[in-house]
Design a protein around this motif. Structure first.
Motif, PDB file in Angstrom:
ATOM      1  N   TRP A   1       0.839  -1.203   0.000  1.00 61.26           N
ATOM      2  CA  TRP A   1       0.000   0.000   0.000  1.00 61.26           C
ATOM      3  C   TRP A   1       0.876   1.257   0.000  1.00 61.26           C
ATOM      4  O   TRP A   1       0.572   2.255  -0.649  1.00 61.26           O
ATOM      5  CB  TRP A   1      -0.873  -0.061   1.255  1.00 61.26           C
ATOM      6  CG  TRP A   1      -1.789   1.080   1.530  1.00 61.26           C
ATOM      7  CD1 TRP A   1      -2.924   1.395   0.850  1.00 61.26           C
ATOM      8  CD2 TRP A   1      -1.674   2.015   2.598  1.00 61.26           C
ATOM      9  NE1 TRP A   1      -3.523   2.470   1.440  1.00 61.26           N
ATOM     10  CE2 TRP A   1      -2.779   2.882   2.500  1.00 61.26           C
ATOM     11  CE3 TRP A   1      -0.750   2.226   3.613  1.00 61.26           C
ATOM     12  CZ2 TRP A   1      -2.982   3.939   3.387  1.00 61.26           C
ATOM     13  CZ3 TRP A   1      -0.953   3.262   4.497  1.00 61.26           C
ATOM     14  CH2 TRP A   1      -2.058   4.111   4.382  1.00 61.26           C
ATOM     15  N   LEU A   2       1.986   1.213   0.736  1.00 60.54           N
ATOM     16  CA  LEU A   2       2.850   2.400   0.815  1.00 60.54           C
ATOM     17  C   LEU A   2       3.692   2.591  -0.450  1.00 60.54           C
ATOM     18  O   LEU A   2       3.955   3.720  -0.855  1.00 60.54           O
ATOM     19  CB  LEU A   2       3.794   2.284   2.017  1.00 60.54           C
ATOM     20  CG  LEU A   2       3.191   2.532   3.394  1.00 60.54           C
ATOM     21  CD1 LEU A   2       4.204   2.202   4.475  1.00 60.54           C
ATOM     22  CD2 LEU A   2       2.752   3.993   3.539  1.00 60.54           C
TER      23      LEU A   2
ATOM     24  N   PRO B   1       3.212   2.149  -3.805  1.00 61.33           N
ATOM     25  CA  PRO B   1       2.702   2.993  -4.896  1.00 61.33           C
ATOM     26  C   PRO B   1       2.605   4.464  -4.499  1.00 61.33           C
ATOM     27  O   PRO B   1       2.909   5.341  -5.305  1.00 61.33           O
ATOM     28  CB  PRO B   1       1.307   2.424  -5.170  1.00 61.33           C
ATOM     29  CG  PRO B   1       1.291   1.101  -4.557  1.00 61.33           C
ATOM     30  CD  PRO B   1       2.254   1.113  -3.421  1.00 61.33           C
ATOM     31  N   ALA B   2       2.206   4.709  -3.256  1.00 61.94           N
ATOM     32  CA  ALA B   2       2.074   6.106  -2.817  1.00 61.94           C
ATOM     33  C   ALA B   2       3.431   6.803  -2.876  1.00 61.94           C
ATOM     34  O   ALA B   2       3.552   7.936  -3.364  1.00 61.94           O
ATOM     35  CB  ALA B   2       1.515   6.157  -1.407  1.00 61.94           C
TER      36      ALA B   2
ATOM     37  N   LEU C   1       4.434   7.541  -6.359  1.00 59.48           N
ATOM     38  CA  LEU C   1       3.723   8.712  -6.869  1.00 59.48           C
ATOM     39  C   LEU C   1       4.378   9.994  -6.343  1.00 59.48           C
ATOM     40  O   LEU C   1       4.612  10.939  -7.105  1.00 59.48           O
ATOM     41  CB  LEU C   1       2.263   8.640  -6.439  1.00 59.48           C
ATOM     42  CG  LEU C   1       1.358   9.683  -7.070  1.00 59.48           C
ATOM     43  CD1 LEU C   1       1.161   9.373  -8.545  1.00 59.48           C
ATOM     44  CD2 LEU C   1       0.009   9.738  -6.376  1.00 59.48           C
ATOM     45  N   VAL C   2       4.681  10.010  -5.053  1.00 58.44           N
ATOM     46  CA  VAL C   2       5.320  11.183  -4.464  1.00 58.44           C
ATOM     47  C   VAL C   2       6.642  11.472  -5.174  1.00 58.44           C
ATOM     48  O   VAL C   2       6.948  12.607  -5.537  1.00 58.44           O
ATOM     49  CB  VAL C   2       5.565  10.957  -2.955  1.00 58.44           C
ATOM     50  CG1 VAL C   2       6.487  12.016  -2.389  1.00 58.44           C
ATOM     51  CG2 VAL C   2       4.254  10.948  -2.201  1.00 58.44           C
TER      52      VAL C   2
ATOM     53  N   THR D   1       5.520   5.030 -13.878  1.00 57.40           N
ATOM     54  CA  THR D   1       4.537   4.013 -14.254  1.00 57.40           C
ATOM     55  C   THR D   1       5.173   2.623 -14.247  1.00 57.40           C
ATOM     56  O   THR D   1       4.542   1.643 -13.828  1.00 57.40           O
ATOM     57  CB  THR D   1       3.964   4.317 -15.652  1.00 57.40           C
ATOM     58  OG1 THR D   1       3.672   5.715 -15.701  1.00 57.40           O
ATOM     59  CG2 THR D   1       2.718   3.518 -15.918  1.00 57.40           C
TER      60      THR D   1
ATOM     61  N   LEU E   1       5.433   1.289 -10.780  1.00 57.29           N
ATOM     62  CA  LEU E   1       4.095   0.886 -10.310  1.00 57.29           C
ATOM     63  C   LEU E   1       3.647  -0.420 -10.951  1.00 57.29           C
ATOM     64  O   LEU E   1       3.134  -1.315 -10.282  1.00 57.29           O
ATOM     65  CB  LEU E   1       3.082   1.979 -10.645  1.00 57.29           C
ATOM     66  CG  LEU E   1       3.112   3.226  -9.768  1.00 57.29           C
ATOM     67  CD1 LEU E   1       2.149   4.262 -10.324  1.00 57.29           C
ATOM     68  CD2 LEU E   1       2.714   2.866  -8.351  1.00 57.29           C
ATOM     69  N   ALA E   2       3.860  -0.516 -12.278  1.00 58.77           N
ATOM     70  CA  ALA E   2       3.362  -1.692 -12.993  1.00 58.77           C
ATOM     71  C   ALA E   2       4.081  -2.946 -12.520  1.00 58.77           C
ATOM     72  O   ALA E   2       3.442  -3.972 -12.241  1.00 58.77           O
ATOM     73  CB  ALA E   2       3.556  -1.496 -14.495  1.00 58.77           C
TER      74      ALA E   2
ATOM     75  N   ARG F   1       2.848  -3.912  -9.163  1.00 54.80           N
ATOM     76  CA  ARG F   1       1.509  -4.513  -9.166  1.00 54.80           C
ATOM     77  C   ARG F   1       1.560  -5.981  -9.563  1.00 54.80           C
ATOM     78  O   ARG F   1       0.876  -6.832  -8.988  1.00 54.80           O
ATOM     79  CB  ARG F   1       0.588  -3.734 -10.123  1.00 54.80           C
ATOM     80  CG  ARG F   1      -0.855  -4.179 -10.051  1.00 54.80           C
ATOM     81  CD  ARG F   1      -1.420  -3.860  -8.691  1.00 54.80           C
ATOM     82  NE  ARG F   1      -2.740  -4.455  -8.454  1.00 54.80           N
ATOM     83  CZ  ARG F   1      -2.951  -5.642  -7.912  1.00 54.80           C
ATOM     84  NH1 ARG F   1      -1.912  -6.418  -7.588  1.00 54.80           N
ATOM     85  NH2 ARG F   1      -4.160  -6.095  -7.703  1.00 54.80           N
TER      86      ARG F   1
ATOM     87  N   GLN G   1       3.157  -8.204  -6.810  1.00 47.59           N
ATOM     88  CA  GLN G   1       2.250  -8.493  -5.697  1.00 47.59           C
ATOM     89  C   GLN G   1       1.498  -9.796  -5.887  1.00 47.59           C
ATOM     90  O   GLN G   1       1.142 -10.461  -4.934  1.00 47.59           O
ATOM     91  CB  GLN G   1       1.182  -7.401  -5.621  1.00 47.59           C
ATOM     92  CG  GLN G   1       1.509  -6.255  -4.734  1.00 47.59           C
ATOM     93  CD  GLN G   1       0.353  -5.271  -4.758  1.00 47.59           C
ATOM     94  OE1 GLN G   1      -0.796  -5.612  -4.628  1.00 47.59           O
ATOM     95  NE2 GLN G   1       0.668  -4.015  -4.941  1.00 47.59           N
TER      96      GLN G   1
END
Ligand SMILES: [Zn+2]
Lengths: 235, 950
Positions: B525-526, B528-529, B532-533, B556, B559-560, B563, B566
């Protein structure tokens, strides 16, 4: 207008209808969510589908009634009541259309552009990859409705402005605060999902949806009152 | 406020010295070694001349067949879908008595065998020794077990099955336990049949002989099937029928053979399994193995109770069938039935169902009295002789006067004393009257034994709170020192705020058992945040449109990959067994898996040629060397997977496997490791040799094309792939993509003004946060969790022929912390800035046919190494990014350690303390000592230093 100039914080239209609705807006958003919440928990897909037009309508009204549209700053000086009424009567129907058309376009862009982008973003941020696709799509639609219609309405579609919006180089106002709040709320909304409380509402996407609405309202209020004109600084 | 480098370095060193101290002191307080009573029990210890006389109740059985079926959960034997048809008929006829035996966590074989044989409750410290294959730390040779009692009586034992027993009980030499033995190793869980056939082939021969007193068998196949395919696996029914057949074989021999008339068969699972087929913790099913006693003689016992079989579990439970007993109860029960003294450290209670076998309540009461007396010596050892006697005296006095004020007991010790005094009183009274109610005496002593069992097995009595407090104070001091080692705290940076928030959330989370079990969610959860930051703040730093696009793509990409990673391995408790890539997708698409693995190795090969060996050896030679490094690794992974998980190989690469069949897996791994070591030595020697001839030695020097740290990074990656299970290897490719993307995102400048400097312009808190998040996220992506059952042992013995605790420990750590170790090395490479390779530099080298390359390279380096003079003054002040990085890491590790310690202390009486919080503390130890101190501070700093000099 210099494209590299940073936008100023948006001021609401200084009419009494505008102020009334601007204050009513967050209450309405929260009430429709509270009203449909049991249905959303019971069966999210039809409930979210049913809720979307209402949210769109509220957001559309907010654009039309409260916000200055693209490039158009709110009237510099307050006209006297009488004058205004006269001018209003003359250009009444034209004025309304000048507001309704961009509002409609903003909502259309939200549906066609923001929703797909936000769906992908939600997936990247941890939405279920292989299941619950309708739920995720509808969640993205609601998040899109809460964030972008006023932004499109106020800032138009210039890439420079949007880049500045994306990199937090825009001063905070009601509209921008609502956007940031909804996104942060969606993120925080994921927290209760893994807890072992075994409640029905822990299922996807209920908590995130509540986070979006709650975050949007908080962001709007805080952005419009507390942090107006401030900038998010990252170092 | 900016602190001086000396202050920071001192504070940081002290903080890291204090960390292991805190870990150790707290562990000693939290996992105390229970004092063991030395020596073997004898009857004289517990006989009481005055009341019950010297005689012992006669033995009902003189021989025992102890059949352990690994992971035999209750429903496998008693349920409606069971394959144990014959065994169920025994239960119905009364020839077998069924139980659910409660196994206390950790539910892994060695502690369970200890419980079954000594009757004690093994502590979590035993878990550490479960991995100690040399067994020196925990051998039961000198402890009092029912095996030792049989041996002391002059009996003979034989053993067939899991060689865990042979490590616990010496099988060679003068004081060997087993007359005959044949151990099987449980190394490859893909073996369903050989491990069991190796036991079964001895059964007919042994049943025909009459020279043994105990035959112990330990079958592993059922556990392997569970690990591989879960409790509902396709091979499970057949395996259950096979085990049932063995019970039948033994039972029929008992009926047929004269010398087996007085034989008792005990069928026991050492532990159960969860819905995924794994065990180790205390999930549903893991703690509920079956326990069943069988003999034709059991039909003849008084007050017999009839059992239905097959049947359903007790209402509201999944695996609780019939009466529930403790596993340790096996010890006094066997002792009573076979006429042996009860082992000294046993916390077991003689099982009531067997009391009727003597048809004499006085004899049953005598057994219960002896059981109670044996337990009382442990009670006295726990509370102190004098103290307990004082309590008993008080109660004796009370009962004598029938003082009403004596009714309320004060605390557990007092309660036990009261029960003992009351039972003794009843015993004295009964021995002085004719036709006394001996059954009531039996009940009183059994009641005392149950109460003592509960009190002594309970965890609360054995904590050393002052030591735990000292541990917490020391880690708090370490935390304060880590905070002191930051260059400046105010104004906080975004990364600093994020770091603080992460520490806080992590610390708060440690108090919620469901979040400890599902820790992966925090990191998933942390991450991706934070990405983004990082992306947003880097976008804000540039106006160059192309660069902005590059940054957006980099964000991106991180992130990808995150994801997808995970979903690689499903982890945690709540959704254990849910579909994922490794367990659901790859078994069906194993060709794709191998293609991805080959892609990963292909990339590694390219990186070795173009990065690791660049400018050291000619390109042709580099290709050759890289292939020589990578191919043995691939072949080893192929052969290993064939042995470990044949369903992932099937018919693939048959030729290769045939050619290499002559070499054992150990040899193959040793070859690959040796080549990797050689490459490391060579690359370090060459890089250092090269830098000697130039002017660029020293930290903060100019950038080079490839730093030594980066050269070694790819070799480390190669080693780590060897230590991963095959399906996890493609994750390396994803991590590498994220590393390259992070290089873009972390750079605080866009115009590359530091090109000529060695240190990259990055913020060390940002680097630390990124590494921290990705390290933890990948720990879980690779299949890790906070449960003991997820520890992957399969790669812990790569290339190890003789059991070597250091090598096995190291390999075990690298195979379970693959991702976090990799990210530490990646963080080191990110602290160096990239120099662009001058055009044609490599061409020039190649034009010379690779000759004189050293001179060429030196010249090249000298050309690059002309730093602008005016930089020198500021150069001294350029902060060392590594120091800041280590400071941040120390801070968060100290915080998390403190939080875990506080949670363990605060929740020490909580139901989940042994199942959730104790394993979490073991993991916290591994993170703090293994990952932080050894990998980050040790290996990371070494790589950083090497990167600065070469
Ligand atoms: Zn097992």
């Amino acid at each position: 207008m210099n494209p590299f100039a940073t936008p100023k914080p948006t001021d609401l239209l200084p009419t009494s209808t505008s102020l009334l609705y601007a204050n009513l807006h967050p209450i309405l958003l929260l009430s429709i969510l509270a009203f449909t919440f049991p249905a959303v928990v019971a069966d999210p897909v039809p409930a979210l589908l049913g809720l979307a037009p209402t949210t769109a309508l509220l957001q559309g009204l907010y654009c039309v009634l409260c916000l200055p549209s693209t490039g158009q700053s709110p009237p510099e000086e307050k006209r006297k009541g009488g004058e205004k009424r006269k001018a209003g009567k003359a250009a009444g129907s034209q004025d309304v259309w000048a507001k309704v058309v961009p509002t409609f376009l903003s909502l259309l862009l939200t549906l066609l552009l923001t929703t797909p982008v936000l769906t992908l973003t939600l997936l990247l941020f941890g939405a279920p990859l292989t299941t619950h696709h309708p739920q995720t799509l509808l969640l993205a639609l609601h998040l899109a409705l809460l964030t972008t219609p006023p932004l499109y309405y106020v800032h138009g579609l210039t890439s420079t402005t949007w880049l500045q919006l994306a990199s937090l180089q825009v001063p905070i106002d009601e509209v921008y605060g609502m956007t940031l709040g909804a996104c942060a709320g969606a993120w925080v909304g994921a927290v209760p999902i893994p807890l072992d409380w075994d409640r029905e509402w822990q299922k996807w996407p209920v908590t995130v949806l509540v986070g979006c609405y709650g975050g949007a309202v908080v962001g709007k209020v805080v952005g419009g009152w507390v942090f107006k004109g401030a900038r998010v600084k990252m170092a | 406020m900016v602190r001086s480098r000396t202050t920071r370095l001192t504070a940081l060193t002290l903080a890291n010295v204090l960390l292991p101290v805190a870990v150790l002191v707290f562990a000693i307080g939290f996992f105390p070694f229970k004092p063991l009573l030395p020596g073997l029990a004898i009857f004289a210890d517990v006989q009481e001349e005055g009341t019950l006389g010297h005689g012992q109740p006669e033995a009902v059985f003189d021989r025992v067949v102890f059949m352990v079926v690994d992971a035999l959960r209750t429903d496998f034997v008693y349920g409606h879908d069971s394959g144990f048809g014959f065994t169920q008929s025994l239960v119905r006829s009364g020839a077998a008595i069924p139980f659910t035996a409660h196994a206390t966590p950790p539910t892994v074989t060695m502690p369970r065998v200890k419980a079954i044989t000594t009757g004690s409750v093994p502590s979590f410290a035993d878990l550490i020794f479960n991995l100690d294959e040399s067994g020196t730390g925990s051998t039961l040779a000198t402890q009092d077990t029912w095996l030792a009692q049989i041996k002391a009586k002059g009996g003979k034992l034989v053993f067939y099955g899991d060689d865990t027993w042979l490590r616990l009980f010496p099988s060679e030499g003068a004081d060997r336990f087993f007359e005959r033995h044949d151990g099987t190793s449980s190394f490859f869980v893909s073996d369903f049949t050989e491990v069991d056939n190796n036991v079964t082939r001895h059964v007919p021969g042994e049943l025909a002989r009459n020279d043994w007193d105990a035959m112990i068998m330990h079958y592993l196949g059922l556990d392997h099937i569970g690990h591989k395919t879960g409790p509902q696996g396709p091979n499970m029914p057949a395996k259950q029928k096979e085990m049932d057949g063995i019970v039948q074989q033994i039972y029929e021999a008992m009926e047929r053979e004269e010398h087996q008339r007085n034989t008792l068969l005990v069928l026991a699972g050492d532990h159960g399994m969860n819905a995924g087929g794994n065990h180790g913790g205390s999930g549903p099913g893991e703690t509920e193995p079956a326990l069943l006693f069988a003999s034709p003689k059991l039909k003849d016992r008084g007050k017999r109770m009839a059992y239905q079989c097959p049947t359903s579990p007790k209402e509201g439970t999944e695996f609780h069938y019939y009466n529930k007993v403790e596993q340790s109860d096996i010890v006094p029960t066997l002792a009573g039935l076979m006429g042996l003294p009860v082992s000294k450290n046993s916390l077991g209670v003689f099982i009531q169902e067997f009391a009727g076998l003597w048809h004499n309540d006085q004899k049953a009461a005598q057994l219960a009295h002896q059981n109670g007396k044996q337990m009382m010596s442990i009670v006295k050892a726990a509370y102190g002789d004098a103290s307990f006697d004082k309590h008993t005296d008080k109660w004796n006095a009370c009962y004598a006067t029938t003082d009403p004020s004596c009714d309320a007991t004060d605390g557990v010790e007092d309660e036990l004393a009261a029960m003992w005094a009351q039972a003794e009183l009843a015993l004295t009274a009964a021995s002085q009257t004719k036709d006394a109610d001996w059954y009531a005496v039996y009940q009183l002593f059994a009641g005392f034994a149950y109460a003592a069992q509960e009190a002594l097995s309970g965890a609360a009595s054995s904590y050393d709170i002052p030591k735990m407090a000292v541990g917490m104070i020391v880690s708090a001091a370490s935390l304060a020192l880590a905070a002191l080692s930051f260059s400046n705290v105010w104004p906080p940076t975004t990364a600093g705020v994020f770091l603080g928030t992460t520490s806080f959330l992590y610390g708060a989370m440690m108090f919620a058992s469901s979040y400890v079990e599902e820790e992966q969610h925090l990191w998933y959860w942390l991450t991706p945040a934070w990405t983004l930051v990082l992306t947003v703040s880097s976008l804000a730093r540039t106006n160059d449109r192309q660069q902005q696009v590059r940054l957006a793509i980099a964000g991106t990409a991180v992130l990808a990959v995150h994801r997808v990673a995970q979903r690689w391995n499903q982890t945690g408790q709540k959704y254990a067994g849910a579909p994922d890539v490794v367990h659901t997708f790859f078994p069906e698409h194993f060709v794709l898996m191998w293609l991805l693995i080959l892609m990963t190795y292909g990339y590694l090969c390219w990186a070795l040629v173009r990065r690791t060996f660049l400018h050291f050896i000619g390109p042709e030679l580099a290709v050759l060397a890289s292939v020589a490094l990578v191919v043995p690794a691939i072949v080893f992974k192929l052969n290993f997977t064939q042995a470990d998980a044949p369903e992932l190989v099937q018919g693939l690469a048959y030729k290769i496997r045939q050619w290499t069949a002559g070499f054992s897996l150990v040899t193959q791994a040793q070859l690959a490791f040796a080549l990797q070591c050689l490459a490391v030595v060579m690359v370090v020697a060459m890089a250092v040799g090269l830098s000697r001839g130039t002017v660029l030695v020293g930290p903060g020097g100019p950038a080079v094309v490839v730093t030594l740290a980066e050269r070694l990074h790819y070799l480390l990656t190669l080693f780590l792939t060897m230590q991963s299970r095959a399906p996890n290897i493609p994750l390396v490719l994803g991590m590498e993509a994220q590393r390259l993307a992070l290089e873009q995102l972390l750079s605080t400048t866009t115009a590359r003004p530091t090109e000529s400097r060695r240190n990259a312009a990055i913020s060390s808190p940002a680097l630390a946060v990124s590494t921290l998040l990705l390290s933890h996220a990948y720990f879980f992506c690779f299949g890790g969790s906070n449960s003991i059952s997820s520890v992957d042992l399969s790669n812990a013995y790569n290339g190890v022929a003789d059991y070597n605790i250091v090598a096995v420990g190291l390999l075990l750590f690298t195979s379970n912390w693959t991702g976090p170790i990799w990210w530490c090395s990646a963080a080191v490479t990110l602290t160096f800035s990239k120099a662009r390779e001058p055009e044609g530099a490599s061409k020039k080298l190649m034009a010379n046919g690779g000759r004189h390359w050293i001179q060429q390279e030196r010249k090249l380096l000298r050309e690059q190494a002309a730093p602008p003079r005016d930089n020198k003054a500021t150069g001294e002040e350029v902060a060392d990014p590594w120091l800041g990085y280590v400071a941040c890491m120390t801070f968060i590790i100290a915080t998390s350690l403190l939080a875990v310690m506080a949670a363990c202390t605060a929740l020490r009486t909580h139901l989940f303390i042994w199942t959730v919080f104790s394993p979490k503390y073991l993991y916290a130890m591994a993170w703090a000592v293994g990952w932080h101190l050894v990998v980050n501070v040790g290996l990371g700093s070494l790589l950083r230093w090497l990167g600065q000099i070469g």
